[in-house]
Design a protein around this motif. Structure first.
Motif, PDB file in Angstrom:
ATOM      1  N   GLY A   1      64.307  62.082  40.599  1.00  0.00           N
ATOM      2  CA  GLY A   1      64.129  62.726  41.669  1.00  0.00           C
ATOM      3  C   GLY A   1      64.160  64.264  41.664  1.00  0.00           C
ATOM      4  N   THR A   2      64.594  64.840  40.671  1.00  0.00           N
ATOM      5  CA  THR A   2      64.728  66.324  40.519  1.00  0.00           C
ATOM      6  C   THR A   2      63.465  66.984  40.214  1.00  0.00           C
ATOM      7  OG1 THR A   2      67.432  65.929  39.828  1.00  0.00           O
ATOM      8  CG2 THR A   2      66.247  68.166  39.659  1.00  0.00           C
ATOM      9  N   SER A   3      63.112  67.785  40.867  1.00  0.00           N
ATOM     10  CA  SER A   3      62.060  68.175  40.534  1.00  0.00           C
ATOM     11  C   SER A   3      61.990  69.231  39.485  1.00  0.00           C
ATOM     12  CB  SER A   3      61.330  69.154  41.786  1.00  0.00           C
ATOM     13  OG  SER A   3      60.387  70.338  41.272  1.00  0.00           O
ATOM     14  N   LEU A   4      61.059  69.391  38.524  1.00  0.00           N
ATOM     15  CA  LEU A   4      61.112  70.290  37.231  1.00  0.00           C
ATOM     16  C   LEU A   4      60.789  71.720  37.910  1.00  0.00           C
ATOM     17  CD1 LEU A   4      59.140  68.784  34.600  1.00  0.00           C
ATOM     18  CD2 LEU A   4      61.380  69.412  34.463  1.00  0.00           C
ATOM     19  N   ALA A   5      60.650  71.910  38.931  1.00  0.00           N
ATOM     20  CA  ALA A   5      60.353  73.294  39.453  1.00  0.00           C
ATOM     21  C   ALA A   5      61.772  74.034  39.953  1.00  0.00           C
ATOM     22  CB  ALA A   5      59.323  73.298  40.795  1.00  0.00           C
ATOM     23  N   GLY A   6      62.836  73.187  39.865  1.00  0.00           N
ATOM     24  CA  GLY A   6      64.137  73.728  40.145  1.00  0.00           C
ATOM     25  C   GLY A   6      64.528  73.685  41.504  1.00  0.00           C
ATOM     26  N   GLY A   7      65.854  73.877  41.833  1.00  0.00           N
ATOM     27  CA  GLY A   7      66.277  73.764  43.173  1.00  0.00           C
ATOM     28  C   GLY A   7      67.092  72.505  43.179  1.00  0.00           C
ATOM     29  N   ARG A   8      66.851  71.681  44.439  1.00  0.00           N
ATOM     30  CA  ARG A   8      67.482  70.459  44.775  1.00  0.00           C
ATOM     31  C   ARG A   8      67.622  69.407  43.300  1.00  0.00           C
ATOM     32  NH1 ARG A   8      65.918  67.937  49.948  1.00  0.00           N
ATOM     33  NH2 ARG A   8      67.402  66.381  49.617  1.00  0.00           N
ATOM     34  N   TYR A   9      68.960  69.074  43.206  1.00  0.00           N
ATOM     35  CA  TYR A   9      68.860  67.847  41.962  1.00  0.00           C
ATOM     36  C   TYR A   9      69.853  66.615  42.743  1.00  0.00           C
ATOM     37  CZ  TYR A   9      73.723  70.157  41.414  1.00  0.00           C
ATOM     38  OH  TYR A   9      74.927  70.233  41.640  1.00  0.00           O
ATOM     39  N   SER A  10      69.909  65.869  41.871  1.00  0.00           N
ATOM     40  CA  SER A  10      70.659  64.642  42.329  1.00  0.00           C
ATOM     41  C   SER A  10      71.230  64.090  40.924  1.00  0.00           C
ATOM     42  CB  SER A  10      69.812  63.699  42.760  1.00  0.00           C
ATOM     43  OG  SER A  10      70.579  62.452  42.747  1.00  0.00           O
ATOM     44  N   LEU A  11      72.401  64.234  40.586  1.00  0.00           N
ATOM     45  CA  LEU A  11      73.135  63.609  39.513  1.00  0.00           C
ATOM     46  C   LEU A  11      72.889  62.222  39.591  1.00  0.00           C
ATOM     47  CD1 LEU A  11      76.381  66.007  39.056  1.00  0.00           C
ATOM     48  CD2 LEU A  11      74.290  65.816  37.595  1.00  0.00           C
TER      49      LEU A  11
ATOM     50  N   GLU B   1      65.610  64.447  23.720  1.00  0.00           N
ATOM     51  CA  GLU B   1      65.347  65.555  24.994  1.00  0.00           C
ATOM     52  C   GLU B   1      64.367  64.826  25.947  1.00  0.00           C
ATOM     53  OE1 GLU B   1      65.258  66.403  21.774  1.00  0.00           O
ATOM     54  OE2 GLU B   1      63.192  66.090  21.376  1.00  0.00           O
ATOM     55  N   MET B   2      63.541  64.173  25.445  1.00  0.00           N
ATOM     56  CA  MET B   2      62.230  63.532  26.185  1.00  0.00           C
ATOM     57  C   MET B   2      62.770  62.515  27.171  1.00  0.00           C
ATOM     58  SD  MET B   2      59.984  65.657  25.047  1.00  0.00           S
ATOM     59  CE  MET B   2      59.588  66.460  23.380  1.00  0.00           C
ATOM     60  N   ASP B   3      63.600  61.588  26.543  1.00  0.00           N
ATOM     61  CA  ASP B   3      64.141  60.797  27.509  1.00  0.00           C
ATOM     62  C   ASP B   3      64.808  61.235  28.466  1.00  0.00           C
ATOM     63  OD1 ASP B   3      63.038  58.545  26.328  1.00  0.00           O
ATOM     64  OD2 ASP B   3      64.607  57.882  24.997  1.00  0.00           O
ATOM     65  N   ALA B   4      65.786  62.493  28.167  1.00  0.00           N
ATOM     66  CA  ALA B   4      66.719  62.797  29.264  1.00  0.00           C
ATOM     67  C   ALA B   4      65.963  63.633  30.240  1.00  0.00           C
ATOM     68  CB  ALA B   4      67.565  63.977  28.469  1.00  0.00           C
ATOM     69  N   ILE B   5      64.900  64.163  29.897  1.00  0.00           N
ATOM     70  CA  ILE B   5      64.063  65.019  30.838  1.00  0.00           C
ATOM     71  C   ILE B   5      63.267  64.209  31.853  1.00  0.00           C
ATOM     72  CG2 ILE B   5      61.842  66.441  31.240  1.00  0.00           C
ATOM     73  CD1 ILE B   5      62.814  67.719  28.507  1.00  0.00           C
ATOM     74  N   LEU B   6      63.037  62.807  31.324  1.00  0.00           N
ATOM     75  CA  LEU B   6      62.153  61.761  31.860  1.00  0.00           C
ATOM     76  C   LEU B   6      63.341  61.170  33.051  1.00  0.00           C
ATOM     77  CD1 LEU B   6      60.139  59.681  29.544  1.00  0.00           C
ATOM     78  CD2 LEU B   6      59.399  61.425  31.347  1.00  0.00           C
TER      79      LEU B   6
ATOM     80  N   LEU C   1      72.648  64.288  32.268  1.00  0.00           N
ATOM     81  CA  LEU C   1      73.364  65.167  33.279  1.00  0.00           C
ATOM     82  C   LEU C   1      73.337  66.405  32.809  1.00  0.00           C
ATOM     83  CD1 LEU C   1      76.485  62.653  33.428  1.00  0.00           C
ATOM     84  CD2 LEU C   1      74.887  63.216  35.077  1.00  0.00           C
ATOM     85  N   GLY C   2      73.556  66.790  31.750  1.00  0.00           N
ATOM     86  CA  GLY C   2      73.583  68.438  31.317  1.00  0.00           C
ATOM     87  C   GLY C   2      71.958  68.970  31.945  1.00  0.00           C
ATOM     88  N   MET C   3      70.927  68.140  31.509  1.00  0.00           N
ATOM     89  CA  MET C   3      69.611  68.294  31.730  1.00  0.00           C
ATOM     90  C   MET C   3      69.337  68.753  33.273  1.00  0.00           C
ATOM     91  SD  MET C   3      66.966  69.080  29.869  1.00  0.00           S
ATOM     92  CE  MET C   3      66.886  68.202  28.236  1.00  0.00           C
ATOM     93  N   THR C   4      70.010  67.853  33.952  1.00  0.00           N
ATOM     94  CA  THR C   4      69.848  68.106  35.530  1.00  0.00           C
ATOM     95  C   THR C   4      70.156  69.317  36.011  1.00  0.00           C
ATOM     96  OG1 THR C   4      70.484  65.726  35.519  1.00  0.00           O
ATOM     97  CG2 THR C   4      70.140  66.688  37.635  1.00  0.00           C
ATOM     98  N   LEU C   5      71.402  69.805  35.447  1.00  0.00           N
ATOM     99  CA  LEU C   5      71.860  71.274  36.033  1.00  0.00           C
ATOM    100  C   LEU C   5      70.828  72.284  35.381  1.00  0.00           C
ATOM    101  CD1 LEU C   5      75.647  70.789  35.713  1.00  0.00           C
ATOM    102  CD2 LEU C   5      74.104  70.461  37.672  1.00  0.00           C
ATOM    103  N   VAL C   6      70.619  72.037  34.258  1.00  0.00           N
ATOM    104  CA  VAL C   6      69.593  73.150  33.543  1.00  0.00           C
ATOM    105  C   VAL C   6      68.259  73.095  34.392  1.00  0.00           C
ATOM    106  CG1 VAL C   6      68.148  73.799  31.590  1.00  0.00           C
ATOM    107  CG2 VAL C   6      70.595  72.847  31.216  1.00  0.00           C
ATOM    108  N   ILE C   7      67.764  72.056  34.650  1.00  0.00           N
ATOM    109  CA  ILE C   7      66.376  71.773  35.412  1.00  0.00           C
ATOM    110  C   ILE C   7      66.622  72.409  36.668  1.00  0.00           C
ATOM    111  CG2 ILE C   7      64.691  70.247  36.271  1.00  0.00           C
ATOM    112  CD1 ILE C   7      64.807  68.679  33.622  1.00  0.00           C
ATOM    113  N   ALA C   8      67.864  72.246  37.332  1.00  0.00           N
ATOM    114  CA  ALA C   8      68.237  72.610  38.804  1.00  0.00           C
ATOM    115  C   ALA C   8      67.926  74.121  38.918  1.00  0.00           C
ATOM    116  CB  ALA C   8      69.596  72.079  39.224  1.00  0.00           C
ATOM    117  N   SER C   9      68.482  74.801  37.663  1.00  0.00           N
ATOM    118  CA  SER C   9      68.398  76.278  37.598  1.00  0.00           C
ATOM    119  C   SER C   9      66.929  76.714  37.134  1.00  0.00           C
ATOM    120  CB  SER C   9      69.346  76.832  36.411  1.00  0.00           C
ATOM    121  OG  SER C   9      69.018  76.397  35.143  1.00  0.00           O
ATOM    122  N   ARG C  10      65.892  75.790  37.415  1.00  0.00           N
ATOM    123  CA  ARG C  10      64.565  76.133  36.921  1.00  0.00           C
ATOM    124  C   ARG C  10      64.458  76.543  35.230  1.00  0.00           C
ATOM    125  NH1 ARG C  10      60.881  80.654  39.870  1.00  0.00           N
ATOM    126  NH2 ARG C  10      61.397  79.419  41.762  1.00  0.00           N
ATOM    127  N   GLY C  11      65.130  75.738  34.671  1.00  0.00           N
ATOM    128  CA  GLY C  11      65.059  75.977  32.982  1.00  0.00           C
ATOM    129  C   GLY C  11      64.930  74.410  32.741  1.00  0.00           C
TER     130      GLY C  11
END
Lengths: 338, 343
Positions: free
Chosen positions: B266-276, B255-260, B59-69
């Motif tokens: 469906g959240t892109s690693l390129a940032g932007g739209r995300y789905s919790l 961290e690997m499991d979370a990123i996976l 969940l935390g990772m989703t928001l980080v990735i959504a901010s392109r991080g």
């Protein structure tokens, strides 16, 4: 009009040459800083512990880190293009497992080594192709590669397999004397050959120039008509090959295959490359810098071993700290040149 | 049907349902839940309970990735949080009292927040690439955790502390409830306020969002602090479940499991739209996969190979290039060409 035009060319020329010299200096600066740091650490070590100053301590840094040097070389190629390869540690472990199992079943060492190289290179090639053709982030693809390689290790065996092959034990125990007191292992020679080859490829071939060009700006490289696609695939193949070589060197060093070996080694390799002055955004960096980076990591461990009171976990903290310092340094230099 | 398939959540949900169905086929009592001693038991509960730390971190990772991080340090934060709380309990004069447990939780959460501030500082103020900035803590973090526990596995005996990871409340494991609360909080905070949109804006174009008057830096601080907060809670759960802090292995590769989970969701690693919600589904897929391996009688050591193949398949299915390739392989239907003309 005419005086202006006569005056203008020399000043332009002068500023541009000074500018390029500064920029050139900035390019070398992180690597030079690493070298200075390494020498400083060595001098401090010599001041603290008299036995530190012997040449053998320096040579041991190479002997104990042959595999990491080779890994860092492969990683340098990938990072120079702006990518990353998280699979290297797992591929090292897989190479060791394949080596140990095949040798146990009585295969000829030459065939074993060839097979390991093919597996490592093939895995890298595969990952590179997925990254390039399907446009998926290197991070995710090499992460999947890491799972795959580590999983295959477990499939081969969960137990540690000893290596008793005479060629491998000979390579593990052989010492090449440099002088009366100094010696190196055959593994060091192999690692140095890999470094030399990588240096030649990066600086004296079309492939090497393309690697730098992609890291500098992929679109420009494409517009310049460089072979961007094949180069981007090949760097992962190079990294896979280096991981395989590192796996063989690690087998020479440890004389066993264990599926949990080399865990987290990808982080050490990345840290060595960064400390060695390669920009993680790609385009700037040197193989020799990465080698010095590995030596810095090695000397940190030697320090902690010499001290005796410091526990092993200080290694991780110090490496993390060094990583931070060099990243900040990089940030400083990129900001200045940008 | 077509519109359902076009939904970004469709494929992850289909994958999860398919996995559950496979399990049900091989084990008839897979989906059944039963009550025992006032607790709910069943494979589904197990999956949720074992997956709780991964879901939290994802969940935390989703928001980080959504901010392109990206936040690689969560595993290290898990280890530090567990180490700090267990070391506190072990050293306190009353190691079994609930007050000590509460203090330990507080210490772990504060440690997590501090580490989040550190990551946020490196990424937003110094401007280092997220993958590198968090790599520093990933490398040094485990060393710090070992420093706290002095290299030992610290075991504690405290019933209140044990409850976090192994206790039950309202017939459900407490870890599931905690995860649910964090999920609801995160959803409400990001979807009922502008925060979610702002995070997406920063992820899509940091420069443009800054020029639009958005304090991009603060948003980046927030996502890294939230990510470390989630990791600290997960660290509490993991260490409380085994009533010990293992600085070396707690949260290893999490961290690997979370990123996976995030990517599968469906959240892109390129940032932007995300789905919790997608992330939660993704984390369930990963956890169910592990269970499936056991159910099917596949040797557990193959799990990683299996995981690698699933990850690759899911990523390929989501990659636009692979989708185009698949579409081109199918004979173009006249209907579709007509649609194109109409457009």
């Amino acid at each position: 009009m005419s005086p202006l035009s006569t005056v203008a060319p020399p000043t332009v020329k002068k500023t541009s040459s000074v500018g390029s010299r500064i920029r050139g200096g900035a390019r070398y600066a992180p690597t030079l800083a690493t070298l200075v740091l390494f020498i400083l650490m060595f001098v401090v070590g010599a001041g603290m512990y008299p036995s530190f100053l012997s040449g053998q301590v320096l040579l041991n840094l190479f002997i104990d880190n042959t595999f990491l040097i080779v890994l860092a070389v492969g990683m340098t190629f990938v990072i120079l293009t702006g990518g990353i390869d998280l699979s290297v540690g797992a591929v090292v472990a897989l190479s060791m497992m394949v080596t140990a199992t095949m040798l146990q079943n009585g295969w000829n060492p030459a065939i074993v080594i060839l097979a390991v190289l093919v597996i490592g290179g093939g895995l890298g090639l595969l990952m590179g192709m997925v990254i390039q053709y399907f446009d998926i982030q290197p991070f995710i693809v090499t992460l999947a590669g890491m799972f795959l390689a580590r999983g295959l290790c477990y499939v081969i065996s969960l137990e540690s397999i000893p290596v008793t092959d005479p060629f491998f034990t000979e390579m593990a125990q052989a010492r090449i004397p440099l002088s009366e007191e100094l010696f190196i292992s055959p593994g060091v020679l192999i690692a140095l050959v890999v470094v030399g080859l990588a240096f030649f490829i990066l600086h004296h071939t079309r492939f090497g120039r393309t690697v730098y060009a992609i890291g500098g700006n992929e679109n420009s490289a494409m517009l310049m008509g460089l072979a961007v696609k094949s180069t981007k695939i090949l760097v992962y193949c190079v990294s896979g090959l280096c991981s395989a070589v590192a796996g063989i060197l690690f087998s020479f060093y440890s004389l066993s295959g264990y599926s949990l070996a080399a865990q987290g080694m990808e982080l050490d390799a990345i840290a060595a490359v960064v400390i060695g002055g390669t920009l993680l955004t790609g385009g700037v960096g040197y193989v020799l810098g990465s080698v010095v980076g590995v030596l810095v990591l090695g000397i940190v461990q030697t320090f902690i071993a010499y001290d005796g009171t410091l526990s092993s976990w200080w290694t991780k903290i110090v490496i993390g700290g060094l990583l931070l310092v060099f990243i900040l340094l990089q940030r400083l230099f990129t900001r200045r040149t940008a | 049907m077509k519109s359902i398939l076009k939904n970004r959540l469709a494929w992850p949900v289909i994958a999860l349902v398919a996995l559950l169905a496979v399990n049900q086929i091989f084990r008839a009592d897979f989906l059944s839940l039963r009550m025992q001693d006032g607790h709910l038991y069943g494979s589904l509960i197990d999956i949720m309970r074992n997956g709780a730390p991964t879901i939290l971190i994802a969940l935390g990772m989703t928001l980080v990735i959504a901010s392109r991080g990206i936040d690689l340090s969560v595993g290290a934060v898990v280890a530090i949080a567990g180490a700090a709380s267990c070391a506190y309990i072990a050293a306190s004069p009353e190691p079994a009292s609930p007050v000590t447990a509460a203090m330990a939780v507080l210490i772990a959460v504060v440690a997590g927040l501090v580490l989040g501030v550190w990551n946020g500082f490196l990424v937003s103020t110094i401007g280092i690439q997220p993958i590198i900035a968090t790599l520093v803590l990933m490398t040094a973090g485990r060393g710090i955790a070992q420093l706290i526990t002095d290299g030992q596995i610290v075991s504690v005996t405290n019933d209140s502390y044990k409850a976090i990871g192994a206790g039950y409340l309202f017939t459900l494991p407490i870890s599931i409830l905690i995860t649910a609360v964090v999920f609801i909080l995160a959803s409400v905070l990001t979807r009922r306020t502008a925060l979610g949109t702002l995070i997406e804006a920063v992820g899509i174009n940091p420069v443009a969002s800054r020029l639009a008057g958005l304090r991009a830096r603060n948003i980046i601080w927030i996502v890294y602090i939230f990510s470390a907060f989630c990791a600290a809670i997960a660290g509490l759960m993991i260490s409380s479940n085994v009533t010990a802090a293992d600085a070396n292995n707690a949260g290893l590769y999490i961290e690997m499991d979370a990123i996976l989970a995030v990517v599968i969701g469906g959240t892109s690693l390129a940032g932007g739209r995300y789905s919790l919600v997608g992330t939660v589904v993704g984390a369930f897929i990963i956890q169910t996969l592990t269970t499936t391996v056991y159910t099917l009688g596949i040797p557990p050591e193959v799990t990683l190979v299996f995981k690698a193949l699933v990850v690759l398949t899911v990523c390929l299915l989501q990659a636009p290039k692979a989708r185009n390739l698949l579409r081109n392989l199918r004979p173009a239907s006249p209907l579709r060409t007509k649609e194109k003309v109409a457009v």
